[in-house]
Write an enzyme that holds these catalytic residues in place. Structure first.
Site, PDB file in Angstrom:
ATOM      1  N   GLU A   1      -3.931   1.472  -7.760  1.00 50.26           N
ATOM      2  CA  GLU A   1      -4.220   2.546  -6.810  1.00 50.26           C
ATOM      3  C   GLU A   1      -3.459   3.837  -7.150  1.00 50.26           C
ATOM      4  O   GLU A   1      -2.281   3.982  -6.792  1.00 50.26           O
ATOM      5  CB  GLU A   1      -3.803   2.102  -5.400  1.00 50.26           C
ATOM      6  CG  GLU A   1      -4.649   0.968  -4.850  1.00 50.26           C
ATOM      7  CD  GLU A   1      -5.175   1.290  -3.456  1.00 50.26           C
ATOM      8  OE1 GLU A   1      -6.383   1.193  -3.256  1.00 50.26           O
ATOM      9  OE2 GLU A   1      -4.376   1.662  -2.598  1.00 50.26           O
TER      10      GLU A   1
ATOM     11  N   HIS B   1       0.846  -1.200   0.000  1.00 45.11           N
ATOM     12  CA  HIS B   1       0.000   0.000   0.000  1.00 45.11           C
ATOM     13  C   HIS B   1       0.881   1.250   0.000  1.00 45.11           C
ATOM     14  O   HIS B   1       1.939   1.271   0.642  1.00 45.11           O
ATOM     15  CB  HIS B   1      -0.909  -0.011   1.238  1.00 45.11           C
ATOM     16  CG  HIS B   1      -2.054   0.945   1.108  1.00 45.11           C
ATOM     17  ND1 HIS B   1      -1.911   2.304   1.275  1.00 45.11           N
ATOM     18  CD2 HIS B   1      -3.363   0.736   0.794  1.00 45.11           C
ATOM     19  CE1 HIS B   1      -3.081   2.887   1.078  1.00 45.11           C
ATOM     20  NE2 HIS B   1      -3.985   1.959   0.785  1.00 45.11           N
TER      21      HIS B   1
HETATM   22  C1  PEP Z   1      -7.059   2.718   0.192  1.00 47.81           C
HETATM   23  O1  PEP Z   1      -6.892   2.801   1.402  1.00 47.81           O
HETATM   24  O2  PEP Z   1      -6.454   1.872  -0.477  1.00 47.81           O
HETATM   25  C2  PEP Z   1      -7.977   3.654  -0.450  1.00 47.81           C
HETATM   26  C3  PEP Z   1      -8.236   3.476  -1.721  1.00 47.81           C
HETATM   27  O3  PEP Z   1      -8.480   4.648   0.329  1.00 47.81           O
HETATM   28  P1  PEP Z   1      -9.665   5.664  -0.084  1.00 47.81           P
HETATM   29  O4  PEP Z   1     -10.847   4.836  -0.505  1.00 47.81           O
HETATM   30  O5  PEP Z   1      -9.901   6.466   1.132  1.00 47.81           O
HETATM   31  O6  PEP Z   1      -9.165   6.495  -1.234  1.00 47.81           O
END
Ligand code: PEP
Length: 238
Positions: free
Chosen positions: A156, A90
């Site tokens: 992400e 992450h």
């Molecule tokens: C995450 O923690 O991977 C994430 C996508 O957070 P958020 O939904 O708050 O953007």
């Protein structure tokens, strides 16, 4: 993995076990993976009847079990708490905790050793031209052919995480297609690897990432902390 997966990443929330119990109850639906902080794993695991349990991290110790690693939690311990999934790589851990590709690779190895499915976050630092190259580099540095027995990828974009500035659906789809093409070109068993989207998912945009973007699921942070938002997301995509 069959069906759409919604992974709830609670991050460092909530403050109390009482609140965590309430969150576990409203999250308990089929197709959901609840990833609470370590201290709540046991209680959340006992509360969930339909959802699966996941962890937000594990240590990449080669022994996987125990050892002289103060403050760490091994994949064997997660297995003992009935975790089926673990988030690795992450963006909130890469720079702040010095987790580079080799550290992340070790975490994947340790989790697979215990038959816990790693959810590898592939991050995109900024909306910029070098993004594709950086995604390719992460994939090739971290992934090994043997990991494709069971692994999930989560795309992400960092600018979208916790900001409300979610990634345009078409843009996200392009990145998903790119990730798939790199994987299929370089790994024989990568054809069916599930790819999730994460970054400011809410009840309004969730369905589009699945229906228009073709993602296999969602990684949800902030919205997983809000009962009505999270329930709507799950209702709309699973
Ligand atoms: C995450 O923690 O991977 C994430 C996508 O957070 P958020 O939904 O708050 O953007």
């Amino acid at each position: 993995m069959s069906g759409i997966l919604v992974v709830a990443n609670w991050k460092m929330n909530p403050r109390t076990e009482r609140e965590a119990k309430e969150m576990a109850s409203y999250s308990d639906e089929r197709g959901v993976v609840v990833c609470p902080p370590f201290v709540f794993l046991d209680m959340v695991g006992k509360t969930l009847k339909k959802a699966e349990l996941g962890a937000q991290n594990c240590f990449g110790s080669p022994t996987a079990g125990g050892g002289p690693f103060t403050g760490e939690v091994s994949s064997a311990m997660l297995k003992d708490r009935n975790c089926k999934y673990v988030i690795v790589g992450h963006s909130e851990r890469r720079k702040p905790c010095n987790e580079d590709s080799s550290v992340i690779k070790d975490k994947i190895r340790a989790s697979l050793k215990e038959k816990i499915v790693p959810i590898l976050c592939v991050i995109e630092e900024e909306k910029e031209d070098g993004a594709l190259e950086s995604i390719r580099k992460q994939l090739l540095e971290i992934l090994e052919e043997e990991f494709f027995k069971e692994i999930i990828i989560a795309y992400e974009p960092v600018y979208a995480i916790g900001t409300g500035d979610y990634c345009d659906i078409e843009e996200a789809e392009k990145k998903k297609v790119f990730i798939k093409s790199v994987l299929v070109k370089n790994y024989k068993k990568a054809k069916n690897v599930p790819i999730l989207y994460g970054g400011s998912v809410d009840s309004k945009n969730a369905k589009d990432y699945i229906k228009r973007g073709g993602f296999d699921g969602l990684l949800v942070g902030t919205a997983s902390l809000k009962k009505s938002e999270f329930k709507k997301i799950v209702e709309r995509v699973t």
